[in-house]
Design an enzyme around this catalytic site. Structure first.
Site, PDB file in Angstrom:
ATOM      1  CG  ASP A  16      28.926  -1.518 -24.556  1.00  0.00           C
ATOM      2  OD1 ASP A  16      27.979  -0.685 -25.050  1.00  0.00           O
ATOM      3  OD2 ASP A  16      29.547  -0.877 -23.658  1.00  0.00           O
ATOM      4  CG  HIS A  59      35.780   0.669 -33.097  1.00  0.00           C
ATOM      5  ND1 HIS A  59      36.681   1.150 -31.861  1.00  0.00           N
ATOM      6  CD2 HIS A  59      36.316   1.249 -34.170  1.00  0.00           C
ATOM      7  CE1 HIS A  59      37.351   1.798 -32.508  1.00  0.00           C
ATOM      8  NE2 HIS A  59      37.338   2.004 -33.737  1.00  0.00           N
ATOM      9  CB  CYS A 117      27.784 -19.574 -41.298  1.00  0.00           C
ATOM     10  SG  CYS A 117      26.666 -19.197 -42.294  1.00  0.00           S
ATOM     11  CB  CYS A 175      27.214 -21.831 -45.235  1.00  0.00           C
ATOM     12  SG  CYS A 175      28.680 -20.582 -44.748  1.00  0.00           S
ATOM     13  CB  SER A 204      42.671   5.529 -24.022  1.00  0.00           C
ATOM     14  OG  SER A 204      42.580   4.939 -25.232  1.00  0.00           O
ATOM     15  CG  ASN A 254      39.470   9.925 -19.710  1.00  0.00           C
ATOM     16  OD1 ASN A 254      39.595   9.283 -18.685  1.00  0.00           O
ATOM     17  ND2 ASN A 254      39.320   9.557 -20.891  1.00  0.00           N
TER      18      ASN A 254
HETATM   19  P1  OAD Z   1      40.219   2.298 -23.589  1.00  0.00           P
HETATM   20  O1  OAD Z   1      40.345   1.334 -22.591  1.00  0.00           O
HETATM   21  O2  OAD Z   1      41.581   2.627 -24.350  1.00  0.00           O
HETATM   22  O3  OAD Z   1      40.324   3.733 -22.794  1.00  0.00           O
HETATM   23  C1  OAD Z   1      39.172   4.179 -21.581  1.00  0.00           C
HETATM   24  C2  OAD Z   1      39.241   5.549 -21.261  1.00  0.00           C
HETATM   25  O4  OAD Z   1      38.212   5.495 -20.588  1.00  0.00           O
HETATM   26  C3  OAD Z   1      40.381   5.665 -20.521  1.00  0.00           C
HETATM   27  O5  OAD Z   1      41.188   6.935 -20.998  1.00  0.00           O
HETATM   28  C4  OAD Z   1      39.951   5.996 -18.922  1.00  0.00           C
HETATM   29  O6  OAD Z   1      40.830   6.774 -18.329  1.00  0.00           O
HETATM   30  C5  OAD Z   1      38.488   6.188 -19.183  1.00  0.00           C
HETATM   31  N1  OAD Z   1      37.671   5.947 -17.930  1.00  0.00           N
HETATM   32  C6  OAD Z   1      37.776   4.790 -17.435  1.00  0.00           C
HETATM   33  N2  OAD Z   1      36.744   4.880 -16.637  1.00  0.00           N
HETATM   34  C7  OAD Z   1      36.051   6.038 -16.800  1.00  0.00           C
HETATM   35  C8  OAD Z   1      34.809   6.484 -16.151  1.00  0.00           C
HETATM   36  N3  OAD Z   1      34.118   6.113 -15.306  1.00  0.00           N
HETATM   37  N4  OAD Z   1      34.381   7.711 -16.438  1.00  0.00           N
HETATM   38  C9  OAD Z   1      35.141   8.528 -17.520  1.00  0.00           C
HETATM   39  N5  OAD Z   1      36.513   7.955 -18.336  1.00  0.00           N
HETATM   40  C10 OAD Z   1      36.783   6.729 -17.793  1.00  0.00           C
HETATM   41  O7  OAD Z   1      38.836   2.569 -24.434  1.00  0.00           O
HETATM   42  P2  OAD Z   1      38.725   3.166 -25.714  1.00  0.00           P
HETATM   43  O8  OAD Z   1      39.471   4.465 -25.973  1.00  0.00           O
HETATM   44  O9  OAD Z   1      37.338   3.107 -26.010  1.00  0.00           O
HETATM   45  O10 OAD Z   1      38.662  -1.049 -30.368  1.00  0.00           O
HETATM   46  O11 OAD Z   1      39.393   2.268 -26.692  1.00  0.00           O
HETATM   47  C11 OAD Z   1      39.427   2.545 -27.996  1.00  0.00           C
HETATM   48  C12 OAD Z   1      39.358   1.065 -28.981  1.00  0.00           C
HETATM   49  O12 OAD Z   1      40.531   0.311 -28.519  1.00  0.00           O
HETATM   50  C13 OAD Z   1      38.072   0.313 -28.686  1.00  0.00           C
HETATM   51  O13 OAD Z   1      37.128   0.703 -29.360  1.00  0.00           O
HETATM   52  C14 OAD Z   1      38.629  -1.085 -29.001  1.00  0.00           C
HETATM   53  C15 OAD Z   1      39.844  -0.983 -28.571  1.00  0.00           C
HETATM   54  O14 OAD Z   1      41.029  -1.681 -29.129  1.00  0.00           O
HETATM   55  C16 OAD Z   1      38.462  -2.228 -31.259  1.00  0.00           C
HETATM   56  O15 OAD Z   1      38.185  -3.305 -30.627  1.00  0.00           O
HETATM   57  C17 OAD Z   1      38.685  -2.234 -32.622  1.00  0.00           C
END
Ligand code: OAD
Length: 247
Positions: free
Chosen positions: A103, A118, A147, A149, A188, A212
């Site tokens: 983001d 990512h 694009c 192209c 997560s 978390n």
């Molecule tokens: P997830 O959506 O899997 O997990 C989000 C985590 O944030 C969870 O463990 C929630 O408990 C926690 N959470 C939510 N709100 C919160 C807050 N206010 N404060 C603290 N913790 C909070 O997201 P990611 O682990 O980032 O990849 O996911 C990993 C990857 O999966 C992403 O980068 C993306 C996705 O597919 C790609 O697109 C390749």
């Protein structure tokens, strides 16, 4: 919120600090996370949309999802959690941030030493030429975008089934391999290879702290698990570090 003195002592300014973030850090900016209650878009799961196969078979659908996310992110602002991490970069001379988020909010908050492992959804890549350009238009005028192209443009992000950028990965392993302290925020911890960074850091002797809202697969192995919203915990942590270390 009073945090333990033992924890605050770990944040000695001379230490090599790495912060690792996931979607949870941006949740309080109003950006939906991938998994959990808000983790579904229409009826799709992220694993069904963020793949080369999904893009090949239905680029319009995949782009509608990214365009929707770009719209939300464009209106969002960095929250106190992002700002606390930006202040940590100014405070610790040996500091790095590895984020799984695409983001761009960490940069907007003021962080510069960032690995966007990512990718970044404000960058578009030509599927034919491989060229990358920034595009901040919301909504995009054409879905799927093309694009000059004539080939399709795709988000310059890493999808499931794709390899991470090799330089980013090598650099991240190096940082994790020699950090003194790893702060893991809002992930997560299920998507590899990033999910294994906390264990790697722990094995080489780093102190690992997790922030978390919910327990994750790494919560039982970290040195300190701080349960709650990052936008509250990180400013409290930073405040107490500054108080203790006189910064
Ligand atoms: P997830 O959506 O899997 O997990 C989000 C985590 O944030 C969870 O463990 C929630 O408990 C926690 N959470 C939510 N709100 C919160 C807050 N206010 N404060 C603290 N913790 C909070 O997201 P990611 O682990 O980032 O990849 O996911 C990993 C990857 O999966 C992403 O980068 C993306 C996705 O597919 C790609 O697109 C390749």
């Amino acid at each position: 919120m009073e945090l333990s003195g033992g924890l605050i002592k770990q944040f000695q300014p001379s230490k090599r600090v790495v912060v690792l973030t996931g979607a949870g850090i941006s949740a309080e900016s109003g950006i939906p996370t991938f998994r959990g209650e808000d983790g579904l878009w229409r009826r799709y799961r992220v694993e069904e949309l963020a793949t080369p196969y999904a893009f090949q078979t239905n680029p319009k659908l995949v782009w509608e999802w990214y365009d929707w996310r770009r719209g939300i992110i464009a209106k969002a602002e960095p929250n106190p959690g992002h700002l606390a991490i930006a202040e940590m970069e100014r405070m610790f001379p040996h500091f790095s941030l590895i984020t799984q988020n695409v983001d761009g909010l960490h940069r907007r908050a003021g962080n510069n030493k960032i690995i966007e492992i990512h990718g970044n959804l404000w960058q578009l890549r030509c599927v034919k030429e491989g060229t990358v350009k920034e595009d901040y238009r919301v909504p995009l005028p054409e879905i799927p975008p093309k694009c000059g192209c004539g080939a399709l443009l795709r988000p310059h992000v890493v999808w499931f089934g794709e390899s991470l950028n090799k330089e980013d990965l090598v650099f991240s392993y190096r940082l994790i391999g020699k950090c003194d302290l790893l702060l893991v925020v809002g992930t997560s911890a299920v998507v590899q290879p990033v999910a294994s960074f906390p264990l790697m850091a722990k094995r080489q002797g780093a102190f690992v702290v997790e922030v978390n809202k919910n327990p994750t697969p790494i919560s039982s192995m970290v040195d300190t698990f701080l349960r709650g919203p990052a936008g509250e915990i990180l400013p409290a942590l930073l405040g107490q570090i500054k108080e203790h270390w006189g910064k």
